[in-house]
Write a protein that holds these residues in place. Structure first.
Motif, PDB file in Angstrom:
ATOM      1  N   ALA A  30       7.538  58.226  -6.726  1.00 36.30           N
ATOM      2  CA  ALA A  30       8.070  57.859  -8.044  1.00 36.30           C
ATOM      3  C   ALA A  30       7.008  58.053  -9.122  1.00 36.30           C
ATOM      4  CB  ALA A  30       8.548  56.413  -8.024  1.00 36.30           C
ATOM      5  N   GLY A  31       7.417  57.871 -10.354  1.00 36.94           N
ATOM      6  CA  GLY A  31       6.529  58.051 -11.494  1.00 36.94           C
ATOM      7  C   GLY A  31       5.552  56.906 -11.666  1.00 36.94           C
ATOM      8  N   ALA A  32       4.740  57.020 -12.699  1.00 37.23           N
ATOM      9  CA  ALA A  32       3.677  56.056 -12.961  1.00 37.23           C
ATOM     10  C   ALA A  32       4.206  54.678 -13.357  1.00 37.23           C
ATOM     11  CB  ALA A  32       2.751  56.586 -14.060  1.00 37.23           C
ATOM     12  N   ASP A  33       5.487  54.566 -13.675  1.00 35.36           N
ATOM     13  CA  ASP A  33       6.050  53.268 -14.041  1.00 35.36           C
ATOM     14  C   ASP A  33       6.559  52.474 -12.839  1.00 35.36           C
ATOM     15  OD1 ASP A  33       8.054  55.146 -13.628  1.00 35.36           O
ATOM     16  OD2 ASP A  33       9.442  54.188 -15.032  1.00 35.36           O
ATOM     17  N   GLN A  34       6.549  53.067 -11.650  1.00 35.31           N
ATOM     18  CA  GLN A  34       7.058  52.414 -10.439  1.00 35.31           C
ATOM     19  C   GLN A  34       5.919  51.800  -9.637  1.00 35.31           C
ATOM     20  OE1 GLN A  34      10.195  51.948  -9.079  1.00 35.31           O
ATOM     21  NE2 GLN A  34       9.198  50.873  -7.419  1.00 35.31           N
ATOM     22  N   ARG A  35       6.005  50.491  -9.367  1.00 29.94           N
ATOM     23  CA  ARG A  35       5.008  49.835  -8.519  1.00 29.94           C
ATOM     24  C   ARG A  35       5.025  50.462  -7.135  1.00 29.94           C
ATOM     25  NH1 ARG A  35       5.316  43.502  -8.536  1.00 29.94           N
ATOM     26  NH2 ARG A  35       3.514  43.881  -7.241  1.00 29.94           N
ATOM     27  N   GLY A  36       3.842  50.687  -6.581  1.00 21.47           N
ATOM     28  CA  GLY A  36       3.726  51.245  -5.249  1.00 21.47           C
ATOM     29  C   GLY A  36       3.673  52.758  -5.211  1.00 21.47           C
TER      30      GLY A  36
ATOM     31  N   VAL B   4       2.191  56.612  -5.902  1.00 27.79           N
ATOM     32  CA  VAL B   4       0.896  57.277  -5.914  1.00 27.79           C
ATOM     33  C   VAL B   4       0.483  57.539  -7.363  1.00 27.79           C
ATOM     34  CG1 VAL B   4      -0.297  59.406  -5.269  1.00 27.79           C
ATOM     35  CG2 VAL B   4       1.204  58.287  -3.629  1.00 27.79           C
ATOM     36  N   ALA B   5       1.433  57.937  -8.204  1.00 31.34           N
ATOM     37  CA  ALA B   5       1.129  58.245  -9.604  1.00 31.34           C
ATOM     38  C   ALA B   5       0.599  57.023 -10.347  1.00 31.34           C
ATOM     39  CB  ALA B   5       2.373  58.789 -10.301  1.00 31.34           C
ATOM     40  N   ARG B   6       1.188  55.862 -10.090  1.00 30.26           N
ATOM     41  CA  ARG B   6       0.736  54.643 -10.772  1.00 30.26           C
ATOM     42  C   ARG B   6      -0.689  54.275 -10.343  1.00 30.26           C
ATOM     43  NH1 ARG B   6       3.962  49.470 -12.370  1.00 30.26           N
ATOM     44  NH2 ARG B   6       2.323  47.916 -12.579  1.00 30.26           N
ATOM     45  N   LEU B   7      -0.957  54.394  -9.066  1.00 31.56           N
ATOM     46  CA  LEU B   7      -2.294  54.064  -8.577  1.00 31.56           C
ATOM     47  C   LEU B   7      -3.324  55.073  -9.097  1.00 31.56           C
ATOM     48  CD1 LEU B   7      -3.871  52.044  -6.964  1.00 31.56           C
ATOM     49  CD2 LEU B   7      -3.291  53.284  -4.894  1.00 31.56           C
ATOM     50  N   GLN B   8      -2.929  56.337  -9.198  1.00 29.17           N
ATOM     51  CA  GLN B   8      -3.825  57.354  -9.757  1.00 29.17           C
ATOM     52  C   GLN B   8      -4.152  57.016 -11.215  1.00 29.17           C
ATOM     53  OE1 GLN B   8      -5.331  60.251  -8.275  1.00 29.17           O
ATOM     54  NE2 GLN B   8      -6.492  59.887 -10.141  1.00 29.17           N
ATOM     55  N   LYS B   9      -3.157  56.563 -11.944  1.00 30.17           N
ATOM     56  CA  LYS B   9      -3.367  56.172 -13.344  1.00 30.17           C
ATOM     57  C   LYS B   9      -4.350  54.997 -13.429  1.00 30.17           C
ATOM     58  CE  LYS B   9      -0.777  54.765 -17.451  1.00 30.17           C
ATOM     59  NZ  LYS B   9       0.551  54.422 -17.951  1.00 30.17           N
ATOM     60  N   ARG B  10      -4.225  54.037 -12.526  1.00 30.08           N
ATOM     61  CA  ARG B  10      -5.143  52.898 -12.509  1.00 30.08           C
ATOM     62  C   ARG B  10      -6.568  53.331 -12.179  1.00 30.08           C
ATOM     63  NH1 ARG B  10      -3.037  48.306  -8.791  1.00 30.08           N
ATOM     64  NH2 ARG B  10      -4.851  47.263  -9.695  1.00 30.08           N
TER      65      ARG B  10
END
Length: 141
Positions: free
Chosen positions: A73-79, A81-87
């Motif tokens: 999923a995209g960076a707005d979805q918890r869990g 890969v994209a969200r964690l990469q952004k963090r």
């Protein structure tokens, strides 16, 4: 504090019980007395749990698909890969190297998890085919 102590006591008791059960099983085997056989062994089944696995294939497939969807999923979805990469990127920008390292290790694991789940999905497809070809794992009788 009390809850942890109670949990530790419970776990210690279970460990002692497991050890005692293991030695009792060994003693029974040494005496030559027959021991109970696992469910599904003998004339009616192969003992590998094929019938139970065939029954669970749809639920397992649904769980794997849901996990992969979350990871991809995209960076707005918890869990994801994209969200964690952004963090990780944000921690590096802020100069928080320890946080970035910790998050990068989590990201590496999550990325490898995606690969593992994709492999499991392929393996499960082969299991599904086997189950269809073998009467859902039921022994011929």
């Amino acid at each position: 504090m009390y809850g942890r102590r109670g949990t530790r006591t419970l776990l210690a008791g279970l460990a002692v019980t497991a050890v005692l059960a293991g030695t009792a099983g060994t003693a029974a085997a040494d005496d030559g007395t027959p021991t109970a056989t696992p469910a599904g062994t003998g004339a009616k089944g192969s003992g590998d749990g094929a019938q139970a696995l065939c029954k669970r294939v749809p639920k397992i497939d649904k769980r794997i698909t849901r996990a992969l969807k979350r990871l991809d999923a995209g960076a707005d979805q918890r869990g994801s890969v994209a969200r964690l990469q952004k963090r990780v990127d944000n921690a590096k920008k802020a100069g928080h190297t320890e946080i970035a390292t910790y998050l990068q290790n989590r990201l590496d694991f999550r990325t490898s998890l995606r690969t593992t789940l994709q492999q499991r999905q392929k393996d499960l497809a082969a299991v599904r085919t086997w189950c269809q070809d073998n009467n859902a794992g039921k022994a011929a009788g």
